[in-house]
Design a protein around this motif. Structure first.
Motif, mmCIF file in Angstrom:
data_model
loop_
_atom_site.group_PDB
_atom_site.id
_atom_site.type_symbol
_atom_site.label_atom_id
_atom_site.label_comp_id
_atom_site.label_asym_id
_atom_site.label_seq_id
_atom_site.Cartn_x
_atom_site.Cartn_y
_atom_site.Cartn_z
ATOM 1 N N ALA A 1 26.114 52.186 34.838
ATOM 2 C CA ALA A 1 26.242 52.587 36.239
ATOM 3 C C ALA A 1 27.534 53.366 36.480
ATOM 4 N N ALA A 2 28.611 52.947 35.821
ATOM 5 C CA ALA A 2 29.883 53.661 35.972
ATOM 6 C C ALA A 2 29.794 55.059 35.375
ATOM 7 N N GLN A 3 29.139 55.182 34.221
ATOM 8 C CA GLN A 3 28.977 56.499 33.612
ATOM 9 C C GLN A 3 28.122 57.405 34.496
ATOM 10 N N GLU A 4 27.073 56.851 35.060
ATOM 11 C CA GLU A 4 26.208 57.653 35.928
ATOM 12 C C GLU A 4 26.956 58.099 37.181
ATOM 13 N N TYR A 5 27.784 57.209 37.729
ATOM 14 C CA TYR A 5 28.560 57.542 38.925
ATOM 15 C C TYR A 5 29.528 58.698 38.657
ATOM 16 N N ALA B 1 33.937 47.255 34.744
ATOM 17 C CA ALA B 1 34.264 48.559 35.317
ATOM 18 C C ALA B 1 33.112 49.065 36.176
ATOM 19 N N CYS B 2 33.412 49.409 37.416
ATOM 20 C CA CYS B 2 32.366 49.918 38.311
ATOM 21 C C CYS B 2 32.999 50.821 39.361
ATOM 22 N N ALA B 3 32.160 51.544 40.051
ATOM 23 C CA ALA B 3 32.614 52.506 41.047
ATOM 24 C C ALA B 3 33.260 51.821 42.242
ATOM 25 N N ALA B 4 34.138 52.552 42.909
ATOM 26 C CA ALA B 4 34.621 52.212 44.247
ATOM 27 C C ALA B 4 34.134 53.337 45.155
ATOM 28 N N PRO B 5 32.839 53.348 45.511
ATOM 29 C CA PRO B 5 32.209 54.531 46.099
ATOM 30 C C PRO B 5 32.646 54.868 47.516
ATOM 31 N N TRP B 6 33.409 53.973 48.163
ATOM 32 C CA TRP B 6 33.874 54.247 49.525
ATOM 33 C C TRP B 6 35.168 55.051 49.536
ATOM 34 N N THR B 7 35.795 55.247 48.375
ATOM 35 C CA THR B 7 37.070 55.961 48.322
ATOM 36 C C THR B 7 36.848 57.461 48.457
ATOM 37 N N GLY B 8 37.932 58.171 48.748
ATOM 38 C CA GLY B 8 37.844 59.613 48.940
ATOM 39 C C GLY B 8 37.842 60.405 47.659
ATOM 40 N N ASP B 9 38.149 59.739 46.545
ATOM 41 C CA ASP B 9 38.132 60.425 45.252
ATOM 42 C C ASP B 9 37.264 59.619 44.288
ATOM 43 N N TRP B 10 37.273 59.981 43.046
ATOM 44 C CA TRP B 10 36.422 59.317 42.048
ATOM 45 C C TRP B 10 37.227 58.197 41.396
ATOM 46 N N THR B 11 36.897 56.978 41.806
ATOM 47 C CA THR B 11 37.696 55.806 41.458
ATOM 48 C C THR B 11 36.822 54.737 40.824
ATOM 49 N N LEU B 12 37.379 54.063 39.814
ATOM 50 C CA LEU B 12 36.748 52.891 39.219
ATOM 51 C C LEU B 12 37.573 51.652 39.532
ATOM 52 N N GLN B 13 36.891 50.513 39.623
ATOM 53 C CA GLN B 13 37.550 49.214 39.693
ATOM 54 C C GLN B 13 37.325 48.487 38.372
ATOM 55 N N VAL B 14 38.335 47.772 37.904
ATOM 56 C CA VAL B 14 38.201 46.992 36.677
ATOM 57 C C VAL B 14 38.860 45.636 36.890
ATOM 58 N N ASP C 1 39.633 60.063 38.835
ATOM 59 C CA ASP C 1 40.972 60.248 39.388
ATOM 60 C C ASP C 1 41.849 59.010 39.248
ATOM 61 N N GLU C 2 41.257 57.837 39.513
ATOM 62 C CA GLU C 2 42.084 56.637 39.646
ATOM 63 C C GLU C 2 41.325 55.415 39.173
ATOM 64 N N VAL C 3 42.084 54.426 38.677
ATOM 65 C CA VAL C 3 41.505 53.138 38.292
ATOM 66 C C VAL C 3 42.258 52.035 39.034
ATOM 67 N N GLU C 4 41.500 51.180 39.702
ATOM 68 C CA GLU C 4 42.081 50.025 40.372
ATOM 69 C C GLU C 4 41.999 48.827 39.432
ATOM 70 N N CYS C 5 43.152 48.308 39.038
ATOM 71 C CA CYS C 5 43.241 47.173 38.111
ATOM 72 C C CYS C 5 43.422 45.914 38.957
ATOM 73 N N VAL C 6 42.410 45.040 38.998
ATOM 74 C CA VAL C 6 42.410 43.961 39.974
ATOM 75 C C VAL C 6 42.210 42.601 39.324
ATOM 76 N N VAL C 7 42.748 41.585 39.994
ATOM 77 C CA VAL C 7 42.485 40.179 39.682
ATOM 78 C C VAL C 7 42.218 39.466 40.998
ATOM 79 N N PRO D 1 46.770 56.170 38.092
ATOM 80 C CA PRO D 1 46.029 57.379 37.727
ATOM 81 C C PRO D 1 45.200 57.136 36.472
ATOM 82 N N ALA D 2 44.052 57.784 36.393
ATOM 83 C CA ALA D 2 43.163 57.577 35.250
ATOM 84 C C ALA D 2 43.855 57.913 33.941
ATOM 85 N N SER D 3 44.710 58.931 33.948
ATOM 86 C CA SER D 3 45.398 59.323 32.710
ATOM 87 C C SER D 3 46.330 58.226 32.226
#
Length: 458
Positions: free
Chosen positions: A17-21, A95-108, A28-34, A47-49
């Motif tokens: 699903a993340a690849q398809e998104y 890892a999955c999308a954060a589709p409400w954000t203004g850029d292309w972001t993943l949550q992990v 652009d960005e990855v949110e690293c969460v606990v 930043p993704a980089s």
């Protein structure tokens, strides 16, 4: 499967699903969460980089000592409040999308370890993993299916004002006592459409959405599966639903009892247990009969749920949900297809036989609530006791068997040594301290009820 971001092809190893998104887009960005103890997402956005160059990051262990108000419990231990760093490592399967954000972001979602590489015992995700592993050491595989109830309410920016139902598509406030009404669901159509869209982008399968009995109250059912995976999804879903509501000028709330006079919101948990070798449900024996394990599991819930009510009903508001005849159980009776009992055996075929815990509130931390419920069943399977006789009739007419306030629930948890050993003694120590601090914070607030009835009358 643990995938390190440092793997050169880590993007190709993301969940489908993340690849398809991200297909055709640059991340652009990855949110690293606990998850902290209340279930709030804590972490860092990078930043993704940068994420591609790191295999871990650090946060102070004090995030697990924080109350829902932002205060602190004195739970640091004998070394004092020095806030040492934890090591947080990504579980790339989350890892999955954060589709409400203004850029292309993943949550992990990340797992928390100390500097010696040992799991942090008071991390909620680690608590649930520990309980699941206890099952697996016995040759069992626990399976859960959660139900999520919540309210869509009008925007409320003044805590002194009562919470009101949201305005529906028709221009009228959501009405109560419309359980299972399709017209009522249609009232929230735009919000529900976004919930479906967000869930699809994130790779989550919704089993169904129904209108519940409260004004603006909905229920989402999730497919049964692995407890950690389902807890991850609920952790994500709470944020997803809040974001969908904000797009339509309303709030989503998971409070156990947000509106006076309306039903509370539960997170019912369905359990079954499989034999890891055969894949068969241990609650079902030859010719589809109920097994001893089935009854032992129910007895475990009856005998140990009182000791974990502080985890499945974690706030002072949680106990407002436990009201007789208001669609919330106040007992530990069990019955077949009986929604007045705290422990229900739903209608199913023999292979799908399961046990439902109806006590847990939706305000819980999903990792801790599922862990606590499974821990009760685990102790039941180990102790091999029999439950009480099946209850038939209206269980609300029986006696109340659960604590009715957070302080009493914490007292029961404090003395539950068997439960501490299942969840982890260090978790039990920290949880009691943090929740007691939170309760003390609550006692400092004078409520409108007190001002109305005591100011000039006592």
């Amino acid at each position: 499967m643990q995938i390190s971001p440092l793997d050169t092809d880590w993007m190709q190893n993301l969940p489908d699903a993340a690849q398809e998104y991200l297909n055709g887009h640059r991340l652009d960005e990855v949110e690293c969460v606990v998850s902290d103890l209340p279930g709030i997402a804590r972490g860092k956005a990078v930043p993704a980089s940068k994420f591609a160059r790191q295999s871990q990051f650090f946060l102070p262990n004090s995030i697990y000592f924080q109350t829902i108000t932002g205060g602190w419990g004195e739970a640091a231990g004998e070394n004092g409040f020095t806030e040492p760093d934890m090591i947080l490592r990504p579980d790339m399967e989350t890892a999955c999308a954060a589709p409400w954000t203004g850029d292309w972001t993943l949550q992990v979602i990340h797992d928390a370890f100390d500097q010696n590489g040992e799991p942090i015992p008071f991390s909620p995700r680690n608590v649930l993993k520990r309980v699941v592993e206890l099952y697996r050491k016995e040759g069992w595989e626990p399976v859960v299916a959660p139900e999520m109830e919540f309210y869509l309410v009008a925007r409320n920016i003044n805590p002194a004002e009562a919470i009101m139902p949201m305005m529906g598509r028709s221009g009228r406030p959501a009405a109560a006592r419309q359980a299972y009404s399709m017209s009522a669901v249609d009232e929230f159509g735009p919000v529900i459409d976004d919930i479906y869209d967000f869930a699809e982008h994130m790779g989550f399968e919704i089993d169904g959405i129904t209108q519940e009995g409260g004004a603006g109250q909905l229920e989402i059912n999730l497919q049964h599966g692995d407890p950690v995976k389902l807890a991850d999804e609920i952790f994500y879903f709470k944020r997803l639903i809040r974001e969908a509501a904000l797009r339509h000028d309303c709030f989503a709330t998971f409070m156990a009892k947000p509106i006076e006079g309306e039903p509370g919101s539960a997170m019912h948990i369905h359990h079954s247990v499989l034999d890891r070798e055969t894949g068969k449900n241990i609650f079902t024996g030859g010719r589809g009969a109920e097994t001893d394990a089935f009854f032992h599991f129910i007895a475990g819930l009856q005998n140990h749920l009182p000791s974990v009510v502080a985890l499945i009903a974690p706030y002072v508001n949680s106990y407002r949900r436990y009201v007789k005849d208001h669609a919330a159980p106040i007992n530990l009776e069990w019955g077949r297809d009986n929604r007045t009992t705290g422990i229900r055996v739903p209608i199913s075929d023999a292979a799908s036989r399961r046990v439902e815990n109806r006590l847990s509130g939706m305000d819980c931390n999903p990792y801790l609530s599922i862990a606590a419920s499974l821990a009760c069943g685990y102790l039941g399977l180990k102790e091999r006791k029999r439950p009480t006789k099946e209850f038939k009739g209206d269980a609300y007419e029986g006696i109340e068997e659960i604590p009715r306030d957070l302080f009493s629930a914490l007292d029961l948890f404090k003395d539950a040594n068997k439960m501490h050993n299942v969840l982890h003694p260090e978790f039990a120590r920290v949880y009691q301290i943090v929740k007691t601090a939170e309760y003390d914070e609550f006692l400092q607030v004078i409520s409108p009820w007190e001002r109305e009835h005591l100011l000039l009358s006592v």
